[in-house]
Design a protein around this motif. Structure first.
Motif, PDB file in Angstrom:
ATOM      1  N   VAL A  57       0.864  -1.322  -0.127  1.00 14.57           N
ATOM      2  CA  VAL A  57       0.105  -0.091  -0.029  1.00 14.57           C
ATOM      3  C   VAL A  57       0.956   1.238   0.032  1.00 14.57           C
ATOM      4  N   CYS A  58       1.950   1.238   0.797  1.00 15.70           N
ATOM      5  CA  CYS A  58       2.744   2.437   0.636  1.00 15.70           C
ATOM      6  C   CYS A  58       3.397   2.847  -0.629  1.00 15.70           C
ATOM      7  N   ASN A  59       3.816   1.670  -1.310  1.00 15.75           N
ATOM      8  CA  ASN A  59       4.186   1.624  -2.615  1.00 15.75           C
ATOM      9  C   ASN A  59       2.990   2.378  -3.612  1.00 15.75           C
ATOM     10  N   VAL A  62       2.221   5.933  -3.891  1.00 16.01           N
ATOM     11  CA  VAL A  62       3.372   6.893  -4.626  1.00 16.01           C
ATOM     12  C   VAL A  62       3.145   6.614  -6.215  1.00 16.01           C
ATOM     13  N   LYS A  63       3.128   5.342  -6.566  1.00 15.92           N
ATOM     14  CA  LYS A  63       3.018   5.265  -8.056  1.00 15.92           C
ATOM     15  C   LYS A  63       1.731   4.786  -8.485  1.00 15.92           C
ATOM     16  N   ARG A  64       0.611   4.197  -7.977  1.00 15.29           N
ATOM     17  CA  ARG A  64      -0.666   3.772  -8.227  1.00 15.29           C
ATOM     18  C   ARG A  64      -0.749   3.284  -9.676  1.00 15.29           C
ATOM     19  N   ARG A  65      -0.102   1.795  -9.730  1.00 11.80           N
ATOM     20  CA  ARG A  65       0.086   1.464 -10.810  1.00 11.80           C
ATOM     21  C   ARG A  65      -1.038   0.221 -11.104  1.00 11.80           C
ATOM     22  N   VAL A  82      -6.735   9.076   4.033  1.00 10.37           N
ATOM     23  CA  VAL A  82      -5.493   8.513   3.551  1.00 10.37           C
ATOM     24  C   VAL A  82      -5.229   9.295   1.998  1.00 10.37           C
ATOM     25  N   ASN A  83      -4.346  10.304   2.382  1.00  8.09           N
ATOM     26  CA  ASN A  83      -3.807  11.114   0.984  1.00  8.09           C
ATOM     27  C   ASN A  83      -2.481  11.224   0.921  1.00  8.09           C
ATOM     28  N   HIS A  84      -1.722  10.363   1.588  1.00 10.60           N
ATOM     29  CA  HIS A  84      -0.262  10.557   1.364  1.00 10.60           C
ATOM     30  C   HIS A  84       0.415   9.088   1.660  1.00 10.60           C
ATOM     31  N   SER A  85       1.630   8.972   1.361  1.00  8.64           N
ATOM     32  CA  SER A  85       2.266   7.312   1.592  1.00  8.64           C
ATOM     33  C   SER A  85       2.757   7.260   3.148  1.00  8.64           C
TER      34      SER A  85
END
Length: 137
Positions: A57-59, A62-65, A82-85
């Protein structure tokens, strides 16, 4: 690691339900992994539409792949803090989440009964499962 201070499903108008979750974090979350399954339920055979194991989830934040998880996240973020890593501290909130059938038009799923099953690993420890059931008409 965390305490659920609020877990509430309220019936609104026009048969819409809202979901509110308030989770107080007892320590910073530096690592969050998600297992997610979306299953169409039927009397004879349950059909698994999507399964994602060990999503970092942390990754992702950032990348939302992942396109399916990105679609779910883009919808839910308007109801969440939840709007940040990572790291996450203090509270994780989901306030008055409502899912309307008109919002599901973009999602490539047939109408029917569904289960959304999640399990979460926080800081390397499997700590919670959150499952939901609903009808898409």
């Amino acid at each position: 690691m965390a305490i659920y201070e609020k877990c509430l499903i309220e019936r609104g108008n026009k048969s819409l339900n809202t979901i509110t979750l308030q989770q107080k974090l007892l320590q910073p979350l530096r690592s969050v992994y998600l297992n997610l399954s979306i299953v169409q339920l039927s009397k004879s055979l349950n059909r698994v539409l999507y399964t994602f194991d060990n999503v970092d989830v942390c990754n992702f934040l950032v990348k939302r792949r992942n396109p399916v998880i990105r679609l779910l996240f883009e919808y839910m973020k308007q109801f969440s803090n939840v709007n940040h890593s990572c790291p996450f501290q203090d509270y994780i909130l989901l306030r008055n989440l409502v899912i309307k059938n008109t919002d599901l038009v973009r999602v490539p799923i047939p109408k029917g009964e569904y289960s959304v099953m999640t399990s979460w690993k926080l800081n390397g420890i499997g700590v919670v499962e959150v499952n939901g059931f609903g009808v898409y008409e």
